[in-house]
Design an enzyme around this catalytic site. Structure first.
Site, PDB file in Angstrom:
ATOM      1  N   ASP A 125       0.898  -1.071   0.221  1.00  0.00           N
ATOM      2  CA  ASP A 125       0.205  -0.021   0.026  1.00  0.00           C
ATOM      3  C   ASP A 125       1.055   0.706   0.526  1.00  0.00           C
ATOM      4  OD1 ASP A 125      -1.516   2.430   0.741  1.00  0.00           O
ATOM      5  OD2 ASP A 125      -2.592   1.655   2.607  1.00  0.00           O
ATOM      6  N   GLN A 170       2.852   4.350   3.045  1.00  0.00           N
ATOM      7  CA  GLN A 170       2.718   3.755   3.882  1.00  0.00           C
ATOM      8  C   GLN A 170       3.284   2.468   4.582  1.00  0.00           C
ATOM      9  OE1 GLN A 170      -1.622   3.082   4.409  1.00  0.00           O
ATOM     10  NE2 GLN A 170      -1.311   1.343   5.087  1.00  0.00           N
ATOM     11  N   GLY A 216      19.207  -5.491   0.244  1.00  0.00           N
ATOM     12  CA  GLY A 216      18.759  -6.715  -0.944  1.00  0.00           C
ATOM     13  C   GLY A 216      17.589  -7.401  -0.259  1.00  0.00           C
ATOM     14  N   LYS A 240      -7.760  -5.148   3.655  1.00  0.00           N
ATOM     15  CA  LYS A 240      -8.355  -5.058   5.356  1.00  0.00           C
ATOM     16  C   LYS A 240      -8.243  -5.752   6.085  1.00  0.00           C
ATOM     17  CE  LYS A 240      -9.153  -0.773   4.062  1.00  0.00           C
ATOM     18  NZ  LYS A 240      -8.104  -0.646   3.141  1.00  0.00           N
ATOM     19  N   TYR A 257       0.967  -0.160  14.763  1.00  0.00           N
ATOM     20  CA  TYR A 257       0.427   0.216  14.230  1.00  0.00           C
ATOM     21  C   TYR A 257       0.977   0.405  12.390  1.00  0.00           C
ATOM     22  CZ  TYR A 257      -4.126  -0.750  11.198  1.00  0.00           C
ATOM     23  OH  TYR A 257      -4.684  -0.719  10.083  1.00  0.00           O
ATOM     24  N   LYS A 316      -3.314  -2.611   7.484  1.00  0.00           N
ATOM     25  CA  LYS A 316      -3.157  -3.965   8.085  1.00  0.00           C
ATOM     26  C   LYS A 316      -2.529  -4.743   6.938  1.00  0.00           C
ATOM     27  CE  LYS A 316      -5.665  -6.433  11.057  1.00  0.00           C
ATOM     28  NZ  LYS A 316      -4.798  -6.823  11.803  1.00  0.00           N
ATOM     29  N   GLN A 344      -5.546 -28.251 -10.882  1.00  0.00           N
ATOM     30  CA  GLN A 344      -6.195 -29.158 -11.786  1.00  0.00           C
ATOM     31  C   GLN A 344      -5.079 -29.553 -11.646  1.00  0.00           C
ATOM     32  OE1 GLN A 344      -9.258 -26.596 -13.231  1.00  0.00           O
ATOM     33  NE2 GLN A 344      -8.967 -28.998 -13.415  1.00  0.00           N
TER      34      GLN A 344
HETATM   35  C1  F6R Z   1      -7.439  -0.801   8.139  1.00  0.00           C
HETATM   36  C2  F6R Z   1      -7.304   0.462   7.497  1.00  0.00           C
HETATM   37  C3  F6R Z   1      -7.994   1.579   7.674  1.00  0.00           C
HETATM   38  C4  F6R Z   1      -7.219   2.644   8.913  1.00  0.00           C
HETATM   39  C5  F6R Z   1      -8.699   3.392   9.266  1.00  0.00           C
HETATM   40  C6  F6R Z   1      -7.937   5.045  10.417  1.00  0.00           C
HETATM   41  O1  F6R Z   1      -7.067  -1.409   7.572  1.00  0.00           O
HETATM   42  O2  F6R Z   1      -6.401   0.934   6.646  1.00  0.00           O
HETATM   43  O3  F6R Z   1      -9.464   1.316   8.545  1.00  0.00           O
HETATM   44  O4  F6R Z   1      -7.109   1.971  10.316  1.00  0.00           O
HETATM   45  O5  F6R Z   1      -9.470   4.353   8.000  1.00  0.00           O
HETATM   46  O6  F6R Z   1      -6.875   5.787   9.538  1.00  0.00           O
HETATM   47  P1  F6R Z   1      -5.868   6.254   9.510  1.00  0.00           P
HETATM   48  O7  F6R Z   1      -5.117   6.055  11.182  1.00  0.00           O
HETATM   49  O8  F6R Z   1      -5.206   6.312   8.846  1.00  0.00           O
HETATM   50  O9  F6R Z   1      -5.962   8.197   9.761  1.00  0.00           O
HETATM   51 MG    MG Z   2      -4.489   2.364   3.693  1.00  0.00          MG
HETATM   52 MG    MG Z   3      -5.139  -1.999   2.259  1.00  0.00          MG
END
Ligand code: F6R
Ligand code: MG
Ligand code: MG
Length: 365
Positions: free
Chosen positions: A11, A94, A103, A132, A228, A231, A241
């Site tokens: 992402d 991100q 590497g 997600k 965090y 995800k 197959q």
């Molecule tokens: C879950 C996800 C979203 C963000 C939410 C808050 O994987 O990507 O639900 O966690 O939109 O995002 P921020 O903290 O970036 O504002």
């Molecule tokens: Mg994202």
């Molecule tokens: Mg994503």
């Protein structure tokens, strides 16, 4: 011919918020990989997306964990991030957790699923991509495809599948691995893979010939970064197959929208909803979590496809069921089991709130 199929994803910026990908990001990735194909590094490639995740699907002869292929992906993510920054996309860069490539992209943020195999006369593969949700989301579908005769009748009636499959399972907390043989050891295996936040099916092999059947990305972003950062949004590649389950046996488990971790703020349980690629735009409460499936025939390393495997009305009922489950789960609001248990939530205010209320907690009589 021995070819490597690499699926590497990240992402690098969402449009809008975390809901989808901007076409300019895909175009930039297309440009980078086209150059690599011309240079001979790649045999073929396909650029796609699932939600806000950019997916690079590549074939080559360099083997798994190849430095040049990984560097190509890293550089593609870096130049895509530049485009994301220009467009002001959300969370630009991100998943690039490091400043410099060293590497191998494993452990640097991107998700990686790669397998090397001798190409069969006809080689159907399915690349599953989810948004997600976390890396353990494939445990149940892989179990059902490769070990459950109620899903895969081939385990019962196809002579070349009757001896079963072996599962390589990773303990991502202790960084250890173990291999189980199905069907003999399914009860032992389920003790572990039934806890998918820690024990993740990394690969599946046919026991008859020892050939690789499936591989997943097991990178846990939160464990890599120590905090965090989004995800994992994992990927999974399955060969189909012949000595492997049929396409329909590989897709079948997704007709049950099973509950996975993820959804809003990576802190909720919700149904994994199977959708066509254009519909992979998790919007309701940043979800529900999505899975898409791109099918290819590989020939001489060329990726013939993709076919958008979940773009089929026979899955409409599963989507409706996912929406009904999503509605039911949402009505629990901030309560478990919709919200994840305290130690598994990706966001928490617990330390601050506990500190504020410290003096107000008194001993029970
Ligand atoms: C879950 C996800 C979203 C963000 C939410 C808050 O994987 O990507 O639900 O966690 O939109 O995002 P921020 O903290 O970036 O504002
Ligand atoms: Mg994202
Ligand atoms: Mg994503």
């Amino acid at each position: 011919m021995k070819i490597t199929l690499s699926v590497i994803k990240a992402d690098i910026g969402g449009y809008v918020g975390h809901s989808s990908s901007h076409p300019d990001i895909l175009a930039e990735a297309q440009r980078c990989l086209e150059k690599a194909k011309k240079s001979g590094l790649l045999i073929d490639f396909h650029v796609t997306r699932c939600g806000d995740d950019l997916q690079l699907i590549m074939t080559h002869e360099q083997g798994v964990e190849n430095e040049r292929v990984h560097k190509l992906c890293w550089d593609t993510f870096v130049s895509g991030t530049e485009v994301a920054k220009k467009l002001g996309l959300y969370g630009a860069g991100q998943d690039l957790l490091s400043d410099a490539f060293s590497g191998n992209v494993k452990g640097m943020g991107p998700g990686v699923a790669e397998m090397q195999f001798e190409e069969r006369k006809s080689e159907p593969v399915i690349v599953f991509m989810a948004d997600k949700t976390s890396a353990g989301a494939w445990n149940m579908p892989l179990y059902r495809t490769f070990a459950d005769p109620f899903t895969t009748i081939g385990l019962v009636i196809a002579p070349n599948m009757h001896s079963g499959f072996s599962f390589e399972v990773h303990d991502v907390k202790e960084t250890k691995k173990v291999t189980f043989s199905a069907p003999e050891e399914i009860y032992d295996m389920l003790v572990f893979i039934g806890a998918p936040s820690r024990y993740i099916v990394k690969a599946v092999y046919s026991r008859e010939a020892g050939n690789i059947a499936a591989v997943t990305s097991t990178q846990k972003l939160s464990l890599i970064a120590g905090r965090y950062v989004g995800k994992d949004d994992p990927v999974c590649v399955v060969r189909c197959q012949g000595e492997f389950p049929a396409v329909g046996e590989v897709l079948e488990p997704f007709a049950l929208p099973h509950l996975v971790e993820g959804w809003m703020r990576g802190s909720h349980h919700g149904p994994l909803m199977l959708v066509s690629i254009p519909q992979s735009n998790p919007s309701r409460f940043d979800g529900p979590p999505r899975v898409v499936a791109a099918g290819f025939q590989i020939t001489g390393g060329k990726l013939v496809g993709p076919r958008d495997m979940f773009d089929d009305p026979s899955f409409d009922e599963a989507r409706r069921q996912a929406n009904r489950i999503a509605e039911y789960m949402r009505r629990h609001g901030p309560f478990e089991p919709h919200r994840l248990p305290l130690d598994e939530m990706e966001y928490t205010t617990m330390p601050q709130v506990s500190k504020k209320l410290r003096g107000r907690f008194v001993k029970l009589d």
